[in-house]
Design an enzyme around this catalytic site. Structure first.
Site, PDB file in Angstrom:
ATOM      1  N   GLY A   1      12.777   3.185  -4.499  1.00 32.32           N
ATOM      2  CA  GLY A   1      12.717   4.650  -4.546  1.00 32.32           C
ATOM      3  C   GLY A   1      11.411   5.140  -3.934  1.00 32.32           C
ATOM      4  N   LEU A   2      11.345   6.447  -3.773  1.00 33.00           N
ATOM      5  CA  LEU A   2      10.167   7.074  -3.163  1.00 33.00           C
ATOM      6  C   LEU A   2       8.889   6.774  -3.942  1.00 33.00           C
ATOM      7  CD1 LEU A   2      11.557  10.700  -2.567  1.00 33.00           C
ATOM      8  CD2 LEU A   2      11.172   8.945  -0.802  1.00 33.00           C
ATOM      9  N   SER A   3       7.759   6.895  -3.288  1.00 35.85           N
ATOM     10  CA  SER A   3       6.481   6.840  -3.988  1.00 35.85           C
ATOM     11  C   SER A   3       6.467   7.957  -5.030  1.00 35.85           C
ATOM     12  CB  SER A   3       5.339   7.038  -2.977  1.00 35.85           C
ATOM     13  OG  SER A   3       4.110   7.088  -3.654  1.00 35.85           O
ATOM     14  N   GLY A   4       6.077   7.636  -6.238  1.00 36.60           N
ATOM     15  CA  GLY A   4       6.034   8.643  -7.298  1.00 36.60           C
ATOM     16  C   GLY A   4       7.371   8.863  -7.987  1.00 36.60           C
ATOM     17  N   ALA A   5       8.385   8.093  -7.613  1.00 39.14           N
ATOM     18  CA  ALA A   5       9.706   8.278  -8.237  1.00 39.14           C
ATOM     19  C   ALA A   5       9.684   7.846  -9.705  1.00 39.14           C
ATOM     20  CB  ALA A   5      10.768   7.486  -7.477  1.00 39.14           C
ATOM     21  N   GLY A   6       8.854   6.849 -10.015  1.00 44.82           N
ATOM     22  CA  GLY A   6       8.777   6.374 -11.402  1.00 44.82           C
ATOM     23  C   GLY A   6       8.996   4.875 -11.549  1.00 44.82           C
ATOM     24  N   LYS A   7       9.007   4.155 -10.437  1.00 42.60           N
ATOM     25  CA  LYS A   7       9.302   2.712 -10.470  1.00 42.60           C
ATOM     26  C   LYS A   7       8.321   1.964 -11.376  1.00 42.60           C
ATOM     27  CE  LYS A   7       8.773   2.406  -5.975  1.00 42.60           C
ATOM     28  NZ  LYS A   7       8.416   3.827  -5.730  1.00 42.60           N
ATOM     29  N   THR A   8       7.038   2.166 -11.136  1.00 37.70           N
ATOM     30  CA  THR A   8       6.021   1.424 -11.892  1.00 37.70           C
ATOM     31  C   THR A   8       6.042   1.807 -13.366  1.00 37.70           C
ATOM     32  OG1 THR A   8       4.667   1.380  -9.903  1.00 37.70           O
ATOM     33  CG2 THR A   8       3.554   0.850 -11.956  1.00 37.70           C
TER      34      THR A   8
ATOM     35  N   SER B   1      10.604  -0.206  -0.832  1.00 41.47           N
ATOM     36  CA  SER B   1      11.683  -0.893  -0.088  1.00 41.47           C
ATOM     37  C   SER B   1      12.640   0.109   0.553  1.00 41.47           C
ATOM     38  CB  SER B   1      12.434  -1.899  -0.969  1.00 41.47           C
ATOM     39  OG  SER B   1      12.504  -1.538  -2.333  1.00 41.47           O
TER      40      SER B   1
END
Ligand code: ADP
Length: 195
Positions: free
Chosen positions: A18-25, A92
């Protein structure tokens, strides 16, 4: 799946895209904690961290981004085969590299962390969107470079419509559904309602 006392739990790769800042981390951290509490061996491969070692020196060109994803996939596959629960959080952005990894790793769960660009840009966790919109960052995903959304992810998390805890819970339930995690029986200490 309920525990029967003899089965080993299989390794898996849980891949957040997902986009940067989407919430992955953010979601990955909650899921990691949960898996550790359940006694699973876990390893996390975070895109930002991988770029400081395994993929040091790679650019953000399409080719290098795909190389980065394939390297992460290579390590994730080794760990998965050894029975580890692997959590990958990496933008990715391109379908071809994600699909290549998916084909190689048998036990693969793709999670699309989906958020409108405006929301990610407003969060601007790392201050990068401001710079990207000002034209200071080339090839910034979503602004000056494409993000190719997965066509058939195993799970979609709309992080502008739910809390990180709700998103993480959906991930855990998906892992249980696929048989990678035992469903806690009523007599285990673990209980979602304790949260
Ligand atoms: P990424 O790793 O995708 O770049 P981060 O996890 O670093 O994104 O940042 C996501 C931001 O969005 C955090 O500040 C987090 O608190 C916020 N957020 C709000 N709702 C959610 C949600 N449902 N899931 C994950 N993050 C969320």
């Amino acid at each position: 799946m309920q525990r029967n006392g003899t089965d080993e739990q299989r390794g898996f790769t849980l891949w957040f895209t997902g986009l940067s800042g989407a919430g992955k981390t953010t979601i990955a951290e909650i899921v990691e904690k949960e898996l550790r509490e359940r006694g699973r061996p876990v390893e996390v491969l975070d895109g930002d961290i991988v770029r400081t070692n395994l993929s040091k020196g790679l650019t953000f060109s399409r080719e290098d981004r795909n190389i980065n994803v394939l390297r992460i996939g290579f390590v994730a596959n080794l760990l998965t085969r050894a029975g580890v629960g692997v959590i990958v959080s990496a933008i990715s952005p391109y379908k071809e590299a994600r699909d290549q990894v998916r084909r190689r790793i048998v036990d693969f769960v793709e999670v699309f962390v989906d958020v409108p660009l405006e929301v990610a840009a407003e969060r601007d966790v790392k201050g990068l969107y401001k710079k990207a919109f000002a034209g200071e960052i080339e090839q910034f995903t979503g602004v000056s470079d494409p993000y190719e959304a997965p066509a058939a992810p195993d799970l979609v998390l709309k992080t502008n419509e739910e809390t990180p805890e709700e998103s993480a819970r959906k991930v855990i339930e998906k892992l249980e559904f696929f048989g990678y995690l035992w469903t806690p029986s009523p007599d285990t200490e673990y209980n979602w309602s304790n949260r």
